[in-house]
Enzyme design. Sequence first.
Site, PDB file in Angstrom:
ATOM      1  N   ASP A 109       0.817  -1.206   0.000  1.00  0.00           N
ATOM      2  CA  ASP A 109       0.000   0.000   0.000  1.00  0.00           C
ATOM      3  C   ASP A 109       0.860   1.268   0.000  1.00  0.00           C
ATOM      4  O   ASP A 109       1.895   1.322   0.665  1.00  0.00           O
ATOM      5  CB  ASP A 109      -0.893  -0.041   1.251  1.00  0.00           C
ATOM      6  CG  ASP A 109      -2.020   0.967   1.233  1.00  0.00           C
ATOM      7  OD1 ASP A 109      -2.421   1.391   0.138  1.00  0.00           O
ATOM      8  OD2 ASP A 109      -2.514   1.309   2.317  1.00  0.00           O
ATOM      9  N   HIS A 110       0.422   2.283  -0.717  1.00  0.00           N
ATOM     10  CA  HIS A 110       0.946   3.652  -0.655  1.00  0.00           C
ATOM     11  C   HIS A 110       2.467   3.771  -0.576  1.00  0.00           C
ATOM     12  O   HIS A 110       3.034   4.020   0.484  1.00  0.00           O
ATOM     13  CB  HIS A 110       0.343   4.404   0.535  1.00  0.00           C
ATOM     14  CG  HIS A 110      -1.068   4.852   0.291  1.00  0.00           C
ATOM     15  ND1 HIS A 110      -1.399   5.872  -0.578  1.00  0.00           N
ATOM     16  CD2 HIS A 110      -2.234   4.405   0.798  1.00  0.00           C
ATOM     17  CE1 HIS A 110      -2.718   6.028  -0.585  1.00  0.00           C
ATOM     18  NE2 HIS A 110      -3.248   5.141   0.230  1.00  0.00           N
ATOM     19  N   GLU A 182      -2.641   9.190   7.377  1.00  0.00           N
ATOM     20  CA  GLU A 182      -2.539   7.755   7.611  1.00  0.00           C
ATOM     21  C   GLU A 182      -1.092   7.343   7.507  1.00  0.00           C
ATOM     22  O   GLU A 182      -0.373   7.721   6.583  1.00  0.00           O
ATOM     23  CB  GLU A 182      -3.369   6.968   6.581  1.00  0.00           C
ATOM     24  CG  GLU A 182      -3.302   5.457   6.799  1.00  0.00           C
ATOM     25  CD  GLU A 182      -3.972   4.675   5.691  1.00  0.00           C
ATOM     26  OE1 GLU A 182      -4.822   3.843   6.008  1.00  0.00           O
ATOM     27  OE2 GLU A 182      -3.646   4.892   4.509  1.00  0.00           O
ATOM     28  N   HIS A 226      -8.552   9.825   4.368  1.00  0.00           N
ATOM     29  CA  HIS A 226      -8.180   8.801   5.336  1.00  0.00           C
ATOM     30  C   HIS A 226      -8.709   9.190   6.715  1.00  0.00           C
ATOM     31  O   HIS A 226      -8.695  10.352   7.089  1.00  0.00           O
ATOM     32  CB  HIS A 226      -6.657   8.663   5.427  1.00  0.00           C
ATOM     33  CG  HIS A 226      -6.051   7.985   4.247  1.00  0.00           C
ATOM     34  ND1 HIS A 226      -4.902   8.446   3.641  1.00  0.00           N
ATOM     35  CD2 HIS A 226      -6.410   6.877   3.558  1.00  0.00           C
ATOM     36  CE1 HIS A 226      -4.583   7.647   2.646  1.00  0.00           C
ATOM     37  NE2 HIS A 226      -5.483   6.685   2.578  1.00  0.00           N
ATOM     38  N   HIS A 265      -9.897   4.676  -2.169  1.00  0.00           N
ATOM     39  CA  HIS A 265      -9.068   4.878  -0.975  1.00  0.00           C
ATOM     40  C   HIS A 265      -9.822   5.738   0.028  1.00  0.00           C
ATOM     41  O   HIS A 265     -10.751   6.457  -0.313  1.00  0.00           O
ATOM     42  CB  HIS A 265      -7.755   5.563  -1.344  1.00  0.00           C
ATOM     43  CG  HIS A 265      -6.737   4.634  -1.914  1.00  0.00           C
ATOM     44  ND1 HIS A 265      -5.384   4.841  -1.778  1.00  0.00           N
ATOM     45  CD2 HIS A 265      -6.862   3.485  -2.618  1.00  0.00           C
ATOM     46  CE1 HIS A 265      -4.726   3.869  -2.378  1.00  0.00           C
ATOM     47  NE2 HIS A 265      -5.605   3.045  -2.896  1.00  0.00           N
ATOM     48  N   ASN A 287     -10.075   0.204   0.111  1.00  0.00           N
ATOM     49  CA  ASN A 287      -9.155   0.111   1.243  1.00  0.00           C
ATOM     50  C   ASN A 287      -9.877   0.293   2.569  1.00  0.00           C
ATOM     51  O   ASN A 287     -10.720   1.187   2.708  1.00  0.00           O
ATOM     52  CB  ASN A 287      -8.065   1.171   1.124  1.00  0.00           C
ATOM     53  CG  ASN A 287      -6.995   0.812   0.118  1.00  0.00           C
ATOM     54  OD1 ASN A 287      -7.172  -0.086  -0.699  1.00  0.00           O
ATOM     55  ND2 ASN A 287      -5.877   1.505   0.179  1.00  0.00           N
TER      56      ASN A 287
END
Length: 359
Positions: A109-110, A182, A226, A265, A287
């Site tokens: 992720d990310h 996040e 987020h 997301h 997500n």
Amino acid sequence: MATAVLSRKAGVIVGDDVLKLFNYAQEKNFAIPAINVTSSSTVVAALEAARDAKAPIILQMSQGGAAYFAGKGVDNKNQEASIAGAVAGANYIRSVAPAYGIPVILHTDHCAKKLLPWLDGMLSADEAYFKTHGEPLFSSHMIDLSEEAVDWNIKTTAEYLKRAAPLKQWLEMEIGITGGEEDGVNNEDVDNNSLYTQPEDIYEIYKTLSPISPYFSIAAGFGNVHGVYKPGNVKLQPGLLKKHQAYVKEKIGAKEEKPVFLVFHGGSGSTVEDFREAISYGVVKVNLDTDLQWAYLTGIRDYVLNKQEYIKTQVGNPDGEDKPNKKYYDPRVWVREGEKTMTKRIIIALDDFNTAGKL
């Protein structure tokens, strides 16, 4: 059923199976939740939920989550802990996932610009695994250069897709910023316009990446944030995703209504209506992290509060001053309570995203 289109029915799936599963998700109007995992405990909580709901699942590790898998005492110089933790977590998931009898996409992720050495290290592990097993260690990775200039984002993503393509490995990219905070990435103060991706950008990505490989998806910003706090004046606009699909369809002359695989997301705290509208426009992955962290805590918190007189000392409790407390403070007991509440929350998400019962 989704397993009908897959060559591998259980365990970690890769390559064409990932593509077939996402195509099936678009066809049947569901999305697969991507669960951020940081330990073997959170892994089994997610696998148990998917097994019980008869659904596929995506397990993903962030850079920080991967480092935690290796251990907080390990130096993360040059992303070494994050690389080691991701590889360890991937091998663990590959080992246990078949026992749950469900297909699992293994994802990261990310990965922002400053974290690219982490992605480089994981891709090296993928290539080494491919030489031995004929498939990459991970099903897919996410490269997130959304904070950079659009042209550089697309160009750099293309270079990474070229590296992943011989492995038939999926690559997810982000365009438009996800707000909030996040895992150490803070976008709480970004300009609201940056939270909404334009159709022209989606087409430019598709035009650049599709000649390289069909194994890619796009996390397009439509006001996503987020966390579960209010993001000020930001409004979630899933309808933008419909415009993206229509624009690309027209440009490439596609027959299908949803030519792009899209990702949602910042899903924590969103309404079921938001999720299902976005899914109807071709979102295949959603997500989930913040809500699940809370769910995991609640099981352990409630256990500690309810059993506090049994865990203050090793010996002695309301049943007698000489009664041992080992069966109450054994980590397998109270950690399991967190797993159970996390599992319950994931089952709710699987229902929200229309994923339950698809196996």
